[in-house]
Design an enzyme around this catalytic site. Sequence first.
Site, PDB file in Angstrom:
ATOM      1  N   LYS A  19      20.054 -10.252   5.079  1.00  0.00           N
ATOM      2  CA  LYS A  19      20.866 -11.042   4.406  1.00  0.00           C
ATOM      3  C   LYS A  19      19.862 -12.443   4.039  1.00  0.00           C
ATOM      4  O   LYS A  19      19.980 -12.869   2.649  1.00  0.00           O
ATOM      5  CB  LYS A  19      21.802 -11.835   5.393  1.00  0.00           C
ATOM      6  CG  LYS A  19      22.756 -12.710   5.011  1.00  0.00           C
ATOM      7  CD  LYS A  19      24.153 -12.568   5.998  1.00  0.00           C
ATOM      8  CE  LYS A  19      23.594 -13.069   7.338  1.00  0.00           C
ATOM      9  NZ  LYS A  19      23.637 -14.566   7.221  1.00  0.00           N
ATOM     10  N   ARG A  93      32.541 -18.052  10.322  1.00  0.00           N
ATOM     11  CA  ARG A  93      32.314 -17.030  11.730  1.00  0.00           C
ATOM     12  C   ARG A  93      33.732 -16.815  12.061  1.00  0.00           C
ATOM     13  O   ARG A  93      33.636 -15.590  12.692  1.00  0.00           O
ATOM     14  CB  ARG A  93      31.465 -17.342  12.553  1.00  0.00           C
ATOM     15  CG  ARG A  93      29.771 -17.645  12.124  1.00  0.00           C
ATOM     16  CD  ARG A  93      29.021 -17.748  13.332  1.00  0.00           C
ATOM     17  NE  ARG A  93      27.523 -18.207  12.800  1.00  0.00           N
ATOM     18  CZ  ARG A  93      26.577 -17.285  12.826  1.00  0.00           C
ATOM     19  NH1 ARG A  93      26.909 -16.093  13.373  1.00  0.00           N
ATOM     20  NH2 ARG A  93      25.486 -17.626  12.474  1.00  0.00           N
ATOM     21  N   ARG A 127       9.921  -4.656  15.840  1.00  0.00           N
ATOM     22  CA  ARG A 127       9.227  -6.175  15.617  1.00  0.00           C
ATOM     23  C   ARG A 127       8.528  -6.459  16.721  1.00  0.00           C
ATOM     24  O   ARG A 127       9.046  -6.494  17.758  1.00  0.00           O
ATOM     25  CB  ARG A 127      10.114  -7.248  15.000  1.00  0.00           C
ATOM     26  CG  ARG A 127      10.877  -6.899  13.608  1.00  0.00           C
ATOM     27  CD  ARG A 127      11.483  -7.949  12.964  1.00  0.00           C
ATOM     28  NE  ARG A 127      12.395  -8.779  13.892  1.00  0.00           N
ATOM     29  CZ  ARG A 127      13.397  -9.716  13.342  1.00  0.00           C
ATOM     30  NH1 ARG A 127      13.230  -9.945  12.126  1.00  0.00           N
ATOM     31  NH2 ARG A 127      14.028 -10.517  14.177  1.00  0.00           N
ATOM     32  N   ARG A 160      10.107 -10.369  21.248  1.00  0.00           N
ATOM     33  CA  ARG A 160      10.874 -11.540  21.515  1.00  0.00           C
ATOM     34  C   ARG A 160      12.128 -10.774  22.105  1.00  0.00           C
ATOM     35  O   ARG A 160      12.507  -9.691  21.928  1.00  0.00           O
ATOM     36  CB  ARG A 160      11.305 -12.224  19.886  1.00  0.00           C
ATOM     37  CG  ARG A 160      10.146 -12.822  19.435  1.00  0.00           C
ATOM     38  CD  ARG A 160      10.602 -13.855  18.141  1.00  0.00           C
ATOM     39  NE  ARG A 160      11.779 -13.086  17.368  1.00  0.00           N
ATOM     40  CZ  ARG A 160      12.792 -13.655  16.633  1.00  0.00           C
ATOM     41  NH1 ARG A 160      12.579 -15.042  16.599  1.00  0.00           N
ATOM     42  NH2 ARG A 160      13.674 -12.905  16.220  1.00  0.00           N
ATOM     43  N   ARG A 171      24.132  -8.271  20.403  1.00  0.00           N
ATOM     44  CA  ARG A 171      24.377  -9.054  19.269  1.00  0.00           C
ATOM     45  C   ARG A 171      25.112  -8.516  18.212  1.00  0.00           C
ATOM     46  O   ARG A 171      25.976  -9.153  17.540  1.00  0.00           O
ATOM     47  CB  ARG A 171      22.862  -9.544  18.845  1.00  0.00           C
ATOM     48  CG  ARG A 171      21.975 -10.557  19.486  1.00  0.00           C
ATOM     49  CD  ARG A 171      20.950 -11.040  19.106  1.00  0.00           C
ATOM     50  NE  ARG A 171      20.699 -11.570  17.703  1.00  0.00           N
ATOM     51  CZ  ARG A 171      19.530 -11.394  16.872  1.00  0.00           C
ATOM     52  NH1 ARG A 171      18.605 -10.692  17.283  1.00  0.00           N
ATOM     53  NH2 ARG A 171      19.782 -12.237  15.747  1.00  0.00           N
TER      54      ARG A 171
END
Length: 223
Positions: A19, A93, A127, A160, A171
């Site tokens: 995004k 949201r 990542r 992370r 999430r």
Amino acid sequence: MVLPRVIRAVIMGPPGSGKGTVSGRITKTFGLKHISSGDILRANINAQTELGLLMKSCIDQGQLVPDDVISRLILNDLRAIDGRSWLLDGFPRTVSQAEALDDVYTLDTVINLNVPFQTIKQRLTSRWTHLPSGRVYNTDFNPPKVPGFDDDTGEPLFQRDDDRPETVTRRLKSYETQTEPVLEYYRSKGVLETFSGTETNKIWPHVEVFLQRKLSSINQKVE
């Protein structure tokens, strides 16, 4: 490109859907101002505005920030740039927030990036970050020269918390539960345009062509 009429758009997509990249290309190509709800919320908290203090109080107490508080914050910022074309990112949201936005502005389009959760999970969990510099590596397409270590300093890389597989799964499920009613809300209004794929560079040309046609159509109506 100079737009004769103010354009109001929203972009939606789960974390890791690309995004941010697509938003950057839209603002650069079409001249819309990118409005990030997260930036607005952080700025108000840091500036200790009335709404920012109210929001911080909710967060500190582990409570959800009420929809009306978030809506007022975002709408205050949008009113400050009346006359500019914008692309809103991170808001709304919830359906309640979408209705609050609708009460003030008529949206031209809502762009929804539909990327398979399995692709996102692979993308995010690959990542690794060098914390002191913020340099990010991806073991799939941008790996460090020595696995597990930063190219420049040789210091260890870390994953992370947000990029751990269990966190990513949580999430994504949370996004799906919260956002599906909003997508349905915009679908019923006829302004939702969904772009599906697994690679941002392959999704973007379709978004670009759609927006060119959409903006051309809107501007013809003005003439």
